[in-house]
Design an enzyme around this catalytic site. Structure first.
Site, PDB file in Angstrom:
ATOM      1  N   GLY A  40       0.833  -1.213   0.000  1.00 59.74           N
ATOM      2  CA  GLY A  40       0.000   0.000   0.000  1.00 59.74           C
ATOM      3  C   GLY A  40       0.866   1.261   0.000  1.00 59.74           C
ATOM      4  O   GLY A  40       0.623   2.200  -0.765  1.00 59.74           O
ATOM      5  N   HIS A  41       1.899   1.258   0.849  1.00 59.93           N
ATOM      6  CA  HIS A  41       2.814   2.420   0.878  1.00 59.93           C
ATOM      7  C   HIS A  41       3.533   2.558  -0.460  1.00 59.93           C
ATOM      8  O   HIS A  41       3.714   3.663  -0.979  1.00 59.93           O
ATOM      9  CB  HIS A  41       3.873   2.234   1.967  1.00 59.93           C
ATOM     10  CG  HIS A  41       3.334   2.197   3.365  1.00 59.93           C
ATOM     11  ND1 HIS A  41       3.388   1.078   4.154  1.00 59.93           N
ATOM     12  CD2 HIS A  41       2.732   3.147   4.116  1.00 59.93           C
ATOM     13  CE1 HIS A  41       2.859   1.335   5.335  1.00 59.93           C
ATOM     14  NE2 HIS A  41       2.437   2.581   5.339  1.00 59.93           N
ATOM     15  N   ASP A 155      -7.126   4.878   5.830  1.00 66.87           N
ATOM     16  CA  ASP A 155      -7.334   5.733   7.015  1.00 66.87           C
ATOM     17  C   ASP A 155      -8.201   6.905   6.565  1.00 66.87           C
ATOM     18  O   ASP A 155      -7.715   8.024   6.398  1.00 66.87           O
ATOM     19  CB  ASP A 155      -5.991   6.195   7.562  1.00 66.87           C
ATOM     20  CG  ASP A 155      -5.166   5.031   8.073  1.00 66.87           C
ATOM     21  OD1 ASP A 155      -5.356   4.629   9.220  1.00 66.87           O
ATOM     22  OD2 ASP A 155      -4.354   4.489   7.288  1.00 66.87           O
ATOM     23  N   ARG A 192      -0.278  -3.231  10.773  1.00 67.95           N
ATOM     24  CA  ARG A 192      -0.687  -3.975  11.974  1.00 67.95           C
ATOM     25  C   ARG A 192      -1.162  -5.394  11.646  1.00 67.95           C
ATOM     26  O   ARG A 192      -1.363  -6.178  12.576  1.00 67.95           O
ATOM     27  CB  ARG A 192      -1.790  -3.216  12.715  1.00 67.95           C
ATOM     28  CG  ARG A 192      -1.274  -1.940  13.390  1.00 67.95           C
ATOM     29  CD  ARG A 192      -2.319  -1.310  14.294  1.00 67.95           C
ATOM     30  NE  ARG A 192      -1.740  -0.285  15.152  1.00 67.95           N
ATOM     31  CZ  ARG A 192      -1.785   1.026  14.910  1.00 67.95           C
ATOM     32  NH1 ARG A 192      -2.388   1.485  13.833  1.00 67.95           N
ATOM     33  NH2 ARG A 192      -1.238   1.886  15.746  1.00 67.95           N
TER      34      ARG A 192
HETATM   35  O1  PAF Z   1      -1.048   7.011   8.483  1.00 73.21           O
HETATM   36  C1  PAF Z   1       0.053   7.036   9.083  1.00 73.21           C
HETATM   37  O2  PAF Z   1       0.935   6.211   8.876  1.00 73.21           O
HETATM   38  C2  PAF Z   1       0.305   8.121  10.122  1.00 73.21           C
HETATM   39  O3  PAF Z   1      -0.855   8.427  10.819  1.00 73.21           O
HETATM   40  C3  PAF Z   1       0.969   9.386   9.541  1.00 73.21           C
HETATM   41  C4  PAF Z   1       0.058  10.060   8.528  1.00 73.21           C
HETATM   42  C5  PAF Z   1       2.284   9.021   8.883  1.00 73.21           C
HETATM   43  C6  PAF Z   1       1.246  10.393  10.655  1.00 73.21           C
HETATM   44  O4  PAF Z   1       2.096   9.877  11.618  1.00 73.21           O
END
Ligand code: PAF
Length: 283
Positions: A40-41, A155, A192
């Protein structure tokens, strides 16, 4: 071997790198992360590469968005493998400050978001969360000065809060929300997910299945509250402790009673064993 991205740990080194990009006329996209990178990242990095000449990935496990009883201590920290994964996809720069660099001695300013941050969803169960997120994201935005900031829709409330914050503070960047990346069985990718036992992992896709089923039925005109009640029961039967399954306005996150008051987003959060999972879907 793939070229390792430059990794910087101080504001001075970060500013120097960004100044060099700007001098070359390059645009910059930021992908804010807490590390433990998954597909995803990496999809956010690729989306950043399509929009900007340079992609900066921040890796910082932000203490201010965790409550004392949450998993800050055990949150996976995998900088070496994260940097290797970013090398493979040619990210340009990794911004990896320590807590002391991000919050030096005497730090005394916080961003306190309202609106979508007080929708009674994540904020109800993690009251400290959005203050911590908004503060660190505001700092990341002013440190990196990106043209684009890439966030996952997984999120969803965070995406709404950060988008509103950038607008309210007149920050000169575009917040871009990208679709959730999922496993084959539909489970939303999350750092997670590594906490899940085999048995819990087997139960986990009930969240996305319930979202899909509820969205189809609401679209077909069934009463929203009845559909949600049945969805809540299904999730609870699958060994989850449910925090919420809600239908909200997709932009404001205000409650919606009917399909015509949309666009509607369904949002869910539930705990299985020690792991809290969230997910959401458009109706
Ligand atoms: O979504 C996340 O990984 C975190 O909430 C973020 C946006 C990097 C802020 O720490």
């Amino acid at each position: 071997m793939a070229k390792r991205p430059t990794v910087v740990h101080t504001i001075t080194a970060l500013r120097r790198a960004i100044a060099a990009y700007r001098k070359a006329g390059d645009t910059v996209a930021l992908v804010p992360t807490m590390g433990a990178l998954h597909r995803g990242h990496l999809a956010l990095v690729r989306a950043g590469q399509q929009r900007a000449d340079r992609v900066v990935v921040s890796i910082f496990v932000n203490p201010t968005q965790f409550a004392p009883h949450e998993d800050f201590g055990s949150y996976p920290r995998t900088l070496k493998s994260d940097v290797a994964a970013l090398a493979d996809i040619k990210a340009d720069l990794v911004w990896a400050p320590s807590a002391a660099v991000m919050y030096p001695q005497g730090f005394a300013t916080r961003v306190a978001p309202e609106g979508a941050a007080l929708a009674g969803l994540e904020d109800k169960f993690r009251p400290h969360f959005f203050g911590g997120v908004a503060t660190v994201v505001a700092k990341l935005f002013t440190q990196v000065t990106p043209d684009y900031a890439m966030f996952g829709q997984k999120d969803y409330q965070q995406l709404r809060v950060v988008t509103q914050m950038a607008r309210d503070l007149d920050l000169p960047l575009k917040v871009v929300g990208m679709p959730t990346v999922r496993e084959k069985d539909g489970l939303a990718l999350s750092s997670r997910n590594v906490y899940l036992s085999e048995l819990e992992r087997g139960h986990a896709p009930v969240l996305v299945r319930t979202l899909k089923d509820s969205a189809t039925r609401i679209k077909a005109g069934e009463p929203i509250e009845m559909v949600l009640e049945e969805g809540r029961a299904k999730i609870t039967q699958a060994e989850f402790a449910l925090d919420y399954l809600e239908a909200r306005h997709a932009l404001t996150l205000a409650t919606v009673a009917a399909l015509k008051s949309g666009p509607i987003r369904l949002l869910v959060a539930a705990k299985i064993g020690k792991t809290r999972l969230i997910d959401n879907l458009a109706v």
